[in-house]
Design a protein around this motif. Sequence first.
Motif, PDB file in Angstrom:
ATOM      1  N   PRO A 159     -41.917 -37.750   1.095  1.00 48.32           N
ATOM      2  CA  PRO A 159     -41.965 -36.930  -0.123  1.00 48.32           C
ATOM      3  C   PRO A 159     -40.682 -36.123  -0.294  1.00 48.32           C
ATOM      4  O   PRO A 159     -40.147 -35.576   0.663  1.00 48.32           O
ATOM      5  N   THR A 160     -40.203 -36.046  -1.517  1.00 51.27           N
ATOM      6  CA  THR A 160     -39.064 -35.189  -1.842  1.00 51.27           C
ATOM      7  C   THR A 160     -39.596 -33.859  -2.370  1.00 51.27           C
ATOM      8  O   THR A 160     -40.804 -33.657  -2.489  1.00 51.27           O
ATOM      9  N   ASN A 161     -38.693 -32.970  -2.720  1.00 49.38           N
ATOM     10  CA  ASN A 161     -39.102 -31.657  -3.227  1.00 49.38           C
ATOM     11  C   ASN A 161     -39.261 -31.654  -4.744  1.00 49.38           C
ATOM     12  O   ASN A 161     -39.410 -30.593  -5.350  1.00 49.38           O
ATOM     13  N   VAL A 162     -39.218 -32.837  -5.382  1.00 49.30           N
ATOM     14  CA  VAL A 162     -39.331 -32.900  -6.846  1.00 49.30           C
ATOM     15  C   VAL A 162     -40.518 -33.761  -7.285  1.00 49.30           C
ATOM     16  O   VAL A 162     -40.562 -34.246  -8.414  1.00 49.30           O
ATOM     17  N   GLY A 163     -41.487 -33.974  -6.373  1.00 49.62           N
ATOM     18  CA  GLY A 163     -42.712 -34.648  -6.756  1.00 49.62           C
ATOM     19  C   GLY A 163     -42.678 -36.161  -6.681  1.00 49.62           C
ATOM     20  O   GLY A 163     -43.633 -36.818  -7.100  1.00 49.62           O
TER      21      GLY A 163
END
Length: 211
Positions: A159-163
């Motif tokens: 997972p990234t920090n932008v969904g």
Amino acid sequence: MAERAPAGVREAVVDCLVTHHPRLPRDRMGHQLNDAGRWLITEAVANLHGVRLSPRELARDEHRRWSVPELGLTASVAHCAAYSTVALVSGQTVGVDLQDHRDRPFAMQWLGSLLGRPDGEPATMRDFAECEALIKASHIRKETFAGVRLPDWRPGWRPTNVGYLVRSADLGDGLQLALATDAPARVRWWWQPDPAAQPVRTATPTLEPAA
């Protein structure tokens, strides 16, 4: 390792086809066609779904994401050197990218800074491919990419920090492949040694069929 859908929920599947091309489509002057991406997507749909479409039947949304409305598919395409890759999925977005290991010191330094890497550490070609795949799958553009952070690498989706989620793999022959999507999905890898050959399922992303 791909995440599993909860019980009773149909698991999404991303089909990712890698093809070796003696040559990509070119015009009469020998220049690579601007519409090569459309052609590659329609060929992947024909090979993996058995439906022959015209390139004009593909659509793009306001974020320039490809889709195949007739089949309810989202599509993404990339080509690099003598290889192409097409990703197809139903019910969610997808982005795919393919990069080779050319020397790009200034671009890698700039991307490393954009990703918040410490002490001037440059980005890697894997980072570059994942960022491009993320842009193709999402509303994010290069102009709005500041603040995006890629998680430490491990196999499978991260997972990234932008969904969105990203994953990547070294295909061999100096090529990095990356995928991005907005929800967990199982990935089916396909290898096609030339455009006229039947695609072969592989257990892992590779430039050679599984033995």
